[in-house]
Write a protein that holds these residues in place. Structure first.
Motif, PDB file in Angstrom:
ATOM      1  N   ARG A  11      26.149  38.318  46.557  1.00 18.15           N
ATOM      2  CA  ARG A  11      26.462  37.945  47.938  1.00 18.15           C
ATOM      3  C   ARG A  11      27.737  37.107  47.963  1.00 18.15           C
ATOM      4  O   ARG A  11      27.841  36.106  47.264  1.00 18.15           O
ATOM      5  CB  ARG A  11      25.322  37.125  48.528  1.00 18.15           C
ATOM      6  N   CYS A  56      30.522  35.024  50.415  1.00 18.53           N
ATOM      7  CA  CYS A  56      30.788  34.453  51.735  1.00 18.53           C
ATOM      8  C   CYS A  56      32.278  34.176  51.881  1.00 18.53           C
ATOM      9  O   CYS A  56      32.900  33.570  51.011  1.00 18.53           O
ATOM     10  CB  CYS A  56      30.005  33.153  51.908  1.00 18.53           C
ATOM     11  N   VAL A 111      35.072  32.426  54.437  1.00 19.34           N
ATOM     12  CA  VAL A 111      35.152  31.496  55.571  1.00 19.34           C
ATOM     13  C   VAL A 111      36.514  31.621  56.246  1.00 19.34           C
ATOM     14  O   VAL A 111      37.528  31.179  55.703  1.00 19.34           O
ATOM     15  CB  VAL A 111      34.928  30.042  55.119  1.00 19.34           C
ATOM     16  N   ASP A 141      29.647  38.396  53.766  1.00 22.97           N
ATOM     17  CA  ASP A 141      29.475  37.762  55.074  1.00 22.97           C
ATOM     18  C   ASP A 141      30.757  37.021  55.420  1.00 22.97           C
ATOM     19  O   ASP A 141      31.248  36.232  54.621  1.00 22.97           O
ATOM     20  CB  ASP A 141      28.320  36.754  55.035  1.00 22.97           C
ATOM     21  N   ILE A 198      32.381  34.332  57.883  1.00 23.82           N
ATOM     22  CA  ILE A 198      32.040  33.290  58.849  1.00 23.82           C
ATOM     23  C   ILE A 198      33.307  32.849  59.566  1.00 23.82           C
ATOM     24  O   ILE A 198      34.341  32.658  58.938  1.00 23.82           O
ATOM     25  CB  ILE A 198      31.394  32.107  58.095  1.00 23.82           C
ATOM     26  N   LEU A 223      26.911  26.571  51.323  1.00 31.05           N
ATOM     27  CA  LEU A 223      27.311  27.962  51.100  1.00 31.05           C
ATOM     28  C   LEU A 223      27.253  28.287  49.613  1.00 31.05           C
ATOM     29  O   LEU A 223      26.803  29.357  49.208  1.00 31.05           O
ATOM     30  CB  LEU A 223      28.726  28.205  51.631  1.00 31.05           C
ATOM     31  N   TYR A 269      25.118  31.578  48.048  1.00 29.43           N
ATOM     32  CA  TYR A 269      25.927  32.768  47.761  1.00 29.43           C
ATOM     33  C   TYR A 269      26.302  32.798  46.286  1.00 29.43           C
ATOM     34  O   TYR A 269      26.192  31.780  45.588  1.00 29.43           O
ATOM     35  CB  TYR A 269      27.199  32.765  48.615  1.00 29.43           C
ATOM     36  N   VAL A 302      32.104  32.022  46.986  1.00 29.73           N
ATOM     37  CA  VAL A 302      32.542  31.570  48.314  1.00 29.73           C
ATOM     38  C   VAL A 302      34.071  31.528  48.340  1.00 29.73           C
ATOM     39  O   VAL A 302      34.698  30.945  47.467  1.00 29.73           O
ATOM     40  CB  VAL A 302      31.977  30.165  48.645  1.00 29.73           C
ATOM     41  N   GLY A 358      21.769  34.198  50.998  1.00 30.53           N
ATOM     42  CA  GLY A 358      22.900  34.429  51.888  1.00 30.53           C
ATOM     43  C   GLY A 358      22.726  33.814  53.258  1.00 30.53           C
ATOM     44  O   GLY A 358      22.133  32.741  53.403  1.00 30.53           O
ATOM     45  N   PHE A 359      23.221  34.502  54.260  1.00 27.42           N
ATOM     46  CA  PHE A 359      23.281  33.918  55.594  1.00 27.42           C
ATOM     47  C   PHE A 359      21.895  33.661  56.195  1.00 27.42           C
ATOM     48  O   PHE A 359      21.719  32.716  56.961  1.00 27.42           O
ATOM     49  CB  PHE A 359      24.122  34.787  56.526  1.00 27.42           C
TER      50      PHE A 359
END
Ligand SMILES: Cc1cc2nc3c(=O)[nH]c(=O)nc-3n(C[C@H](O)[C@H](O)[C@H](O)COP(=O)(O)OP(=O)(O)OC[C@H]3O[C@@H](n4cnc5c(N)ncnc54)[C@H](O)[C@@H]3O)c2cc1C
Ligand code: FES
Lengths: 163, 470
Positions: B20, B22, B24, B47, B49, B103, B107, B110, B416-417
């Protein structure tokens, strides 16, 4: 594992579908519409049916993407229509505002091109990494029959000086 | 039978989970990284964000409304976002709704791509006076950035000065000088269009502290400015002394740019100024010393220090202040000298250049339990270059991430999220997903149609959320 593989394939298909891309393609940017020198941004309409040429893109890591292309298409058309995996290529969709379609030609091929780069193309080339004397923008090169077997190099999009 | 079943379940649970990732910040750096990661890892969940309910960062809120072609890249980003293993979570702010450490806990990797939002200040007397505007806020205002929609700007004077000579400075000049009819068909916001229609600005100065050989703007943007209808460019002859002799030693891009300036200078000398035209006036070797103000603390002019170049060789030339000063009268000034990164989370460490400290995009790898942290885009490179350069950097960092993830054993599912949402942001305002953005997009295009524009942007966060969440 398997499940993941399969879904990845399907999503690749959706991802690469070129439809929406092509529809928006004939846009003539306002910023250069008043120029006699500007070349048409998409020449798809000039295409003569069934005339094909071989074309090879050589990526910076040495990978060769060989493909068959229609005479009258631009190099950008070829990348889009054949789903060629060249990352980030053609961000502005052929409107001369991104230079992500930078390619380097061999001197002999470069000299043979029917049209020289217009001012706007040279302006954009000036921003490209790894600019050479035989650099062109792929969205501005229209394939002709005598370009059969053309090989172009796609330079890396990063400058080593930056972290 | 039972035994076999047990073994196979064991095997399954100890096999690798899908990593996973993330990201940002949903600007170009974030999307290009997502593009590379999803293309190069056989299975991954990404994901993205984003602080705002809407994606695309400076493509939406920076790129000028009269440059729609540049925004075509949104089509590539949209394809990235529409993949089933990519999720967009808008209206979620790092530092407010979530923290980096959280995070990193949930994850496997990141990536920070939240840009460089704050504008650099000059640090001179009266800088906070009335009608001194940060160029970046003016851009946000005409592009509909919610936080800039109420910008106060008085366009009733006839002279404006822009401090800085980069492409953003040229964007500001062009928007001020373009005939209003040509802006009407762009996606410029209605509030800006109405204000610009009333504008009395006739002259725009573009002030640089160094010379023509050091300008930061690029040739395409200058050419566009020089060709603007009903506008003439006025250069100062003395600024170009000696430039012609240098030209042959310059690298091609700088050479072509300088040639274009010299060509325009010659034209200016031979073509008389037409009274109805607006004027674009680049001036060089001038640094602001202080802002001059009236009794209401409103700007009336700028006191400029005269600089000169010392040293013969171009690479060794230095710009040095002289004792001379010059006053430029103006009723509006823009500050356009660059941006700073914001410290969104206490955990972030900036280096002496104000960028997130990193090596090839890797920020911190001294934790065995938390995910690795990476940085890309303007937050890591500094606010320089165009989308192309941001793209190259994002691909490079994403490649490092892919290599790391290929070698990483992702034995436990980090959650994750889902975990983030459950544990940390349950009480904050609603999260806008990609379908929510598509509803906003559709609404904006419809509103645009009513005005013969490609879109009319929604400029309030509340309204965006209203449209997105059904
Ligand atoms: C005014 C202007 C005009 C420009 N015009 C052009 C142009 O015409 N052509 C060109 O090629 N380049 C142009 N550029 C350059 C281009 O915009 C940049 O190269 C690029 O946008 C940088 O990408 P980024 O992803 O690093 O940052 P950004 O685009 O700034 O993206 C950062 C994203 O992170 C989000 N974010 C911020 N803080 C947080 C937080 N705390 N939590 C979550 N999300 C957060 C932001 O909302 C934003 O969406 C322009 C730049 C500016 C400033
Ligand atoms: S595709 Fe953008 S310049 Fe060629």
């Amino acid at each position: 594992m398997n499940i993941a593989r399969i879904s990845y394939r399907t999503l690749l298909k959706t991802f690469n579908s070129p439809k929406s891309y092509i529809n928006k393609y004939n846009y003539l940017g306002t910023s250069f519409s008043n120029h006699g020198s500007a070349v048409p941004l998409s020449t798809t309409k000039l295409r003569l049916k069934d005339e094909k040429v071989k074309l090879t893109f050589i990526l910076h890591d040495g990978k060769r993407l060989e493909t068959e292309a229609n005479v009258g298409d631009t190099l950008l058309d070829v990348v889009v229509n054949n789903d060629l995996n060249i990352e980030g290529y053609g961000a502005c969709e052929g409107t001369l505002t991104c230079s992500t379609c930078h390619v380097i030609l061999k001197k002999k091929d470069y000299d043979k091109l029917p049209e020289e780069a217009c001012e706007e193309e040279r302006d954009m080339l000036d921003l490209a990494y790894g600019l050479t004397d035989t650099s062109r923008l792929g969205c501005q090169i229209t394939l002709t029959k005598d370009m059969d077997g053309l090989e172009v190099t796609v330079p890396e999009t990063i400058n080593d000086a930056r972290s | 039978m039972n035994f076999i079943k047990l073994v196979s379940i064991r095997n399954f649970s100890s096999s690798r989970n899908i990593p996973r990732v993330c990201i940002v910040g949903a600007g170009p750096a974030g999307f290009y990284a997502a593009m590379h990661i999803t293309k190069n890892l056989p299975a991954v969940n990404v994901d993205i964000i984003e602080k705002l309910p809407v994606p695309f960062g400076l493509i939406r809120y920076g790129v000028a409304p009269d440059h729609p072609e540049v925004k075509n890249v949104i089509n590539q980003f949209t394809k990235v976002a529409q993949q089933p293993n990519v999720n967009f979570y808008g209206n979620v702010t790092l530092g407010k709704d979530i923290r980096i450490s959280q995070l990193r806990q949930h994850y496997d990797a990141v990536l920070l791509t939240y840009g460089a939002e704050e504008d650099k200040t000059l640090g001179i007397e009266n800088e906070e006076a009335d009608n001194i505007v940060a160029a970046r806020r003016f851009v946000g205002w005409y592009n509909g950035l919610p936080s800039d929609k109420d910008l106060k700007i008085d366009l009733s004077g006839d002279t404006a000065a822009i401090l800085g000579q980069g492409n953003v400075a040229l964007d500001v000049a062009r928007i001020l000088l373009t005939p209003i009819n040509e802006l009407k068909s762009t996606d410029i916001t209605d509030h800006a269009l109405n204000a610009l229609a009333e504008s009395k600005i006739k002259e725009v100065y573009l002030i640089g502290r160094r010379g023509p050989l050091q300008v930061a703007f690029t040739i395409k943007e200058l050419r566009e400015q020089l060709k603007l209808s009903n506008c003439q460019t006025v250069w100062r002859n003395q600024d170009f002394e000696g430039v012609e002799n240098m030209i042959n030693d310059l690298p091609r891009p700088r050479k072509r740019l300088t040639e274009l300036m010299l060509k325009s200078l010659n034209e200016y000398k031979s073509i008389p100024i037409h009274n109805d035209n607006k004027l674009f006036k680049p001036i060089f070797f001038r640094a602001p010393k202080k802002i001059l103000v009236n009794s209401h603390k409103k700007i009336t002019g700028i006191d400029l220090i005269c600089n000169e170049l010392q040293g013969n060789k171009l690479e060794e030339q230095k710009c040095v202040a002289t004792a001379n000063t010059e006053i430029l009268n103006c009723s509006l000034a823009f500050r356009s000298i660059g941006y700073k990164c914001v410290k969104a989370d206490d955990e972030i460490v900036f280096n002496s250049n104000g960028l997130v400290e990193n090596s090839k995009g890797i920020v911190d790898n001294n934790s065995n339990t938390l995910a690795k942290l990476y940085v890309a885009g303007w937050l890591g490179t500094g606010p320089i270059g165009v989308i192309l350069h941001t793209m190259g950097n994002a691909f490079q960092v994403a490649k490092v991430m892919c290599d790391d993830l290929k070698n990483k054993d992702c034995f436990t599912d980090k959650g994750g999220f889902e975990e983030i949402k459950k544990n940390y942001i349950k009480n904050s305002s609603p999260i806008v997903n990609w379908e929510g953005w598509e509803r906003i997009d559709k609404y904006e295009i419809e509103q645009g149609k009513l005005r013969n524009k490609p879109r009319e942007k929604v400029c309030s966060i509340e309204k965006m959320i209203d449209i997105a969440i059904i």
